[in-house]
Design a protein around this motif. Sequence first.
Motif, PDB file in Angstrom:
ATOM      1  N   MET A 282       0.814  -1.205   0.000  1.00 44.82           N
ATOM      2  CA  MET A 282       0.000   0.000   0.000  1.00 44.82           C
ATOM      3  C   MET A 282       0.849   1.257   0.000  1.00 44.82           C
ATOM      4  SD  MET A 282      -2.855  -1.268  -0.311  1.00 44.82           S
ATOM      5  CE  MET A 282      -3.740   0.265  -0.340  1.00 44.82           C
ATOM      6  N   LEU A 283       1.952   1.212   0.740  1.00 43.55           N
ATOM      7  CA  LEU A 283       2.791   2.408   0.795  1.00 43.55           C
ATOM      8  C   LEU A 283       3.560   2.591  -0.506  1.00 43.55           C
ATOM      9  CD1 LEU A 283       4.061   2.042   4.449  1.00 43.55           C
ATOM     10  CD2 LEU A 283       2.340   3.623   3.578  1.00 43.55           C
ATOM     11  N   ARG A 284       3.827   1.491  -1.168  1.00 45.20           N
ATOM     12  CA  ARG A 284       4.580   1.608  -2.414  1.00 45.20           C
ATOM     13  C   ARG A 284       3.676   2.029  -3.565  1.00 45.20           C
ATOM     14  NH1 ARG A 284       5.544  -2.167  -6.339  1.00 45.20           N
ATOM     15  NH2 ARG A 284       4.608  -3.805  -5.082  1.00 45.20           N
ATOM     16  N   ARG A 285       2.502   1.546  -3.581  1.00 44.23           N
ATOM     17  CA  ARG A 285       1.669   1.740  -4.758  1.00 44.23           C
ATOM     18  C   ARG A 285       0.692   2.914  -4.611  1.00 44.23           C
ATOM     19  NH1 ARG A 285       1.693  -2.431  -8.198  1.00 44.23           N
ATOM     20  NH2 ARG A 285       3.010  -4.157  -7.586  1.00 44.23           N
ATOM     21  N   ASP A 286       0.112   2.997  -3.468  1.00 48.77           N
ATOM     22  CA  ASP A 286      -0.998   3.924  -3.340  1.00 48.77           C
ATOM     23  C   ASP A 286      -0.520   5.332  -3.030  1.00 48.77           C
ATOM     24  OD1 ASP A 286      -4.162   2.796  -2.033  1.00 48.77           O
ATOM     25  OD2 ASP A 286      -3.432   3.181  -4.042  1.00 48.77           O
ATOM     26  N   ARG A 287      -0.751   6.176  -3.926  1.00 52.71           N
ATOM     27  CA  ARG A 287      -0.489   7.584  -3.626  1.00 52.71           C
ATOM     28  C   ARG A 287      -1.796   8.327  -3.398  1.00 52.71           C
ATOM     29  NH1 ARG A 287       3.608   5.669  -6.263  1.00 52.71           N
ATOM     30  NH2 ARG A 287       5.695   6.418  -5.836  1.00 52.71           N
ATOM     31  N   LYS A 288      -2.867   7.731  -3.841  1.00 50.19           N
ATOM     32  CA  LYS A 288      -4.180   8.326  -3.584  1.00 50.19           C
ATOM     33  C   LYS A 288      -4.823   7.626  -2.399  1.00 50.19           C
ATOM     34  CE  LYS A 288      -7.047   9.334  -6.736  1.00 50.19           C
ATOM     35  NZ  LYS A 288      -7.989   9.142  -7.867  1.00 50.19           N
ATOM     36  N   ARG A 289      -5.690   8.329  -1.765  1.00 44.83           N
ATOM     37  CA  ARG A 289      -6.413   7.741  -0.649  1.00 44.83           C
ATOM     38  C   ARG A 289      -7.347   6.654  -1.201  1.00 44.83           C
ATOM     39  NH1 ARG A 289      -8.082   8.990   4.498  1.00 44.83           N
ATOM     40  NH2 ARG A 289     -10.252   8.498   5.035  1.00 44.83           N
ATOM     41  N   ALA A 290      -7.455   5.580  -0.464  1.00 47.10           N
ATOM     42  CA  ALA A 290      -8.288   4.469  -0.909  1.00 47.10           C
ATOM     43  C   ALA A 290      -9.059   3.908   0.271  1.00 47.10           C
ATOM     44  CB  ALA A 290      -7.437   3.378  -1.536  1.00 47.10           C
ATOM     45  N   LEU A 291     -10.119   3.228  -0.086  1.00 45.98           N
ATOM     46  CA  LEU A 291     -10.832   2.454   0.937  1.00 45.98           C
ATOM     47  C   LEU A 291     -10.202   1.072   0.982  1.00 45.98           C
ATOM     48  CD1 LEU A 291     -13.176   2.006   2.924  1.00 45.98           C
ATOM     49  CD2 LEU A 291     -14.543   1.243   0.977  1.00 45.98           C
ATOM     50  N   LEU A 292      -9.575   0.789   2.103  1.00 36.91           N
ATOM     51  CA  LEU A 292      -8.853  -0.475   2.241  1.00 36.91           C
ATOM     52  C   LEU A 292      -9.702  -1.408   3.087  1.00 36.91           C
ATOM     53  CD1 LEU A 292      -6.111  -1.805   1.640  1.00 36.91           C
ATOM     54  CD2 LEU A 292      -5.291  -0.870   3.798  1.00 36.91           C
ATOM     55  N   VAL A 293     -10.239  -2.440   2.471  1.00 40.25           N
ATOM     56  CA  VAL A 293     -11.095  -3.389   3.193  1.00 40.25           C
ATOM     57  C   VAL A 293     -10.304  -4.677   3.398  1.00 40.25           C
ATOM     58  CG1 VAL A 293     -13.329  -4.530   3.257  1.00 40.25           C
ATOM     59  CG2 VAL A 293     -13.067  -2.385   2.013  1.00 40.25           C
ATOM     60  N   ILE A 294      -9.992  -4.960   4.638  1.00 40.68           N
ATOM     61  CA  ILE A 294      -9.183  -6.144   4.952  1.00 40.68           C
ATOM     62  C   ILE A 294     -10.121  -7.240   5.449  1.00 40.68           C
ATOM     63  CG2 ILE A 294      -7.275  -7.044   6.311  1.00 40.68           C
ATOM     64  CD1 ILE A 294      -6.309  -4.134   6.622  1.00 40.68           C
ATOM     65  N   PHE A 295     -10.266  -8.290   4.659  1.00 36.53           N
ATOM     66  CA  PHE A 295     -11.117  -9.423   5.046  1.00 36.53           C
ATOM     67  C   PHE A 295     -10.244 -10.439   5.771  1.00 36.53           C
ATOM     68  CE2 PHE A 295     -13.118  -7.553   1.339  1.00 36.53           C
ATOM     69  CZ  PHE A 295     -14.447  -7.477   1.733  1.00 36.53           C
ATOM     70  N   THR A 296     -10.496 -10.589   7.043  1.00 38.65           N
ATOM     71  CA  THR A 296      -9.636 -11.456   7.849  1.00 38.65           C
ATOM     72  C   THR A 296     -10.467 -12.056   8.977  1.00 38.65           C
ATOM     73  OG1 THR A 296      -7.577 -11.521   9.092  1.00 38.65           O
ATOM     74  CG2 THR A 296      -8.873  -9.503   9.263  1.00 38.65           C
TER      75      THR A 296
END
Lengths: 439, 438
Positions: B323-337
Amino acid sequence: MKRWMRVAIPFGLLTAAVTGTLIVHAVEQPDPDDPEYLTPVHVQEISGGTLAERLVAEGVTVERATTTEDAVTAVTRAGRATLFLSTPDLADLPELRKLPRGTNIVAVAPSELTLRRIDWPVTVEGSHWTSTVTDPGCADQVATAAGPAAVLRTEYQADVGTTCYAGGLVSFSHNGLFVTVTGSPDPFRDDRIAEHGNAQLAVGLLSRDTRVVWLDVHEPDITPTTPPPTRPTFEYTPDPNSTDEYYDEDYYGDGDGGYGEPGQGDGQGQAEEGETDGEGEGESNAGGGSPLRDDPFLNSLPATFWATLLLLVLILIALAVAAARRLGAPVTEPLPSQVPANETMLGHARLYAVARARDESMLVLRDAARRRLTTHLNLPPDADTEQIAHAAGLPVRYVRDILDRDPPESNSDLVEAATLLQGLVRDVTGTHTEEGDPS
Amino acid sequence: MVTRRFALLLALGLPAPILLPQPWLALGAVFGFALLLALLDAAAAGPLTGIRLDRAGERTVWLGGSATVTLAVANAGGRTVRLRLRDSWVPSAGAGPLYHRLTLTPGAAKTVATVLTPTRHGDRPAVRVTLRSSGPLGLAYRQRRQAFNDKSTPPWTLRVLPRFPSRRILPEKLARLRVVDGSAVTRGRGHGTEFDNLREYVIGDDVRSIDWRASARAHDVVVRTWRPERDRRVFCVLDTGRTSAVRIGDAPRLDACIDAALLLSVLATRADDRVDLLALDSAVRARVEGGGHRSKLGRLINGMASLHPELAETDFTLLGQEMLRRDRKRALLVIFTALDTAPMIAGLLPILPKLATRHKVIVAGVRDPIVTRLAELPADAGATDVHQAAAAHRVLAERDRVRDVLAHSGATVVDADAGDFAARVADVYLLLKASGRL
């Protein structure tokens, strides 16, 4: 069923049946080591007490000797006598050379080894699975008078003398001794003496003289003072090719080979002989060379049986070969996990139940109830019972009786307390199931 | 190689050693005759080198459905082949029938069909077609080694798409999405944050929406219109570690996560958001991002179909790196765990604050319905029920603590039973969408 079992089970059953039959047969055979075997002092199944009584009734004196030396002494002490060797394989054979000339000897089923050791001109021709009743087939007076008798089990052949009962009874003279060899102990046994002409034959053989010295030994009768390889002291010279082995290893050895197994003296002794001669399990025709050849059970089976058995084996092998090659190997793949998500929770519940952890369970339930009540009533998490009761509009005493109840003493107390607790939470929150709300 | 008929032939000769005067000779004659016939039969069997195989049929199927794959068998040799073949697939492909019998004259071709009813999602490959050519008497056959069969087998893989039970609630969620979308256009500011266009003022419009500069230029009162955000990034992160392998009901926990991720993906795609997928445990297992908007949903489903749980601890630092490498825009990060204490506290929690500062994070955990059910005492409760309720409340308390800790670190936590898990995740997404917090 696994493939190899389809082959192993039929072979296993066949092997078990054959082995079981052989074992039962061996167990049923009378054992010369048994103190009751052809002893004149008892009247039992395999003893010879009945024969002794009949001899006495015939006016024959029966003297029992428990060593070969005593028997020879008894024979030579007074007049003519008949020496009855009920267990010749266990007797101290060199002692027999001291017998006076003209002595009658009756030997019961001596083995091939014993015959060669004593150098009697008799050989074992074969063995039968059981004692066989045959006609005398000779001109011997005793045999003719007795008629058919069950004396043929070990079959003997002699170049000299008289052979009766198809080899089951051989009489000959050797070094001045008159020797009679019988192929079966049945005519002398208490449980068989009454059958056929057994009694007449046994009594006739032993009543040639007025006195019978009955050698009753049931363990190897070896004279301890006799020095080890003292072959020159023997009056009769055994076969030069085999004497050393028999004399040194079998006769003066530990007895394993020389005296054989109980009831199987012939076969076992000859098997040992075959191994020491280096003949192994080959198809040797030499007397006593192959265990298979000397096995009475195997010898009694016809070639048809063996051919059919071999064909059956070939059929089984063909079936095994036909089933051996699969139409494609089984295909495998990793299986998913089968662990349920609630395994740990149910394990905890079982532990509580096994340990009767009523206090622990109640504590957990009360904490959960308090948490739900305070959350629902917007109270701080550490709100006490009074605050909860006031916020819920319930009597403090009522709420305290439920939330601060004494630890349950029994399972019924536990169930009651838990039910009250659940009822209180439902009353206050108005819910029946817990929901996980997103924060 | 001989067949059972060869043994039967020998068995027919069993009376011969008994009836004939020379048993050994009879035995030899019976065996020799049977062996000779078997050799002749094996020599008469058609060669396998002339057999050509080809496959056709369906490539994808939804889990729970059936697919048919055909196998064309052609005899390019010069002799008739009496063929017995086994079409082997992995057991979870649910293939049947596995065995087929064919008689192929020279140049002839026949087709056999295999019906597949898979029991698990993912790629279900055809493993091997094993050929066996029997002689005319059926006493002997020819069969080549496994390597020959492997070489002549045409490859085929059936992709089994994951079960999507939440499809039934999709229309309702889409309707809610349309409400959010439509209300933003008509009611203006407050329900959308993204500028749409300018139009003339009509009575009833919020005066706060008047664009004074545009009004000055147009010599008329002009208002701005707003719409909900579009082209927002939604990042579905599927935890395929060991906690996803445990079974909830009769399916792994991962299946419930995939179901929820599929529903969320469909909704977000319809809402013109960009949906990406990342599946990881001790390594990144799948990554679907970029590409055209229309084909994205198919790619996402395909990406999820190939996932299966690994018995490994999930390394959430990989998520942070991605996420830190790729995302420069804000995103909704949904972690299914799974909201298990140890993996969350030791794995996700250390990186969660960093993620939460750059993204909107939702941690979605599937709960076993049995826990909720056992937490409630039945009407005729016994001591065992009370102990089970205590154990269930203990689990729930631990989850509450985990939820509080995650929420404290800036994440939104969805903790729901498997039955309504997907709906709850979708609701949170719609709520965020409507409130413009994506």
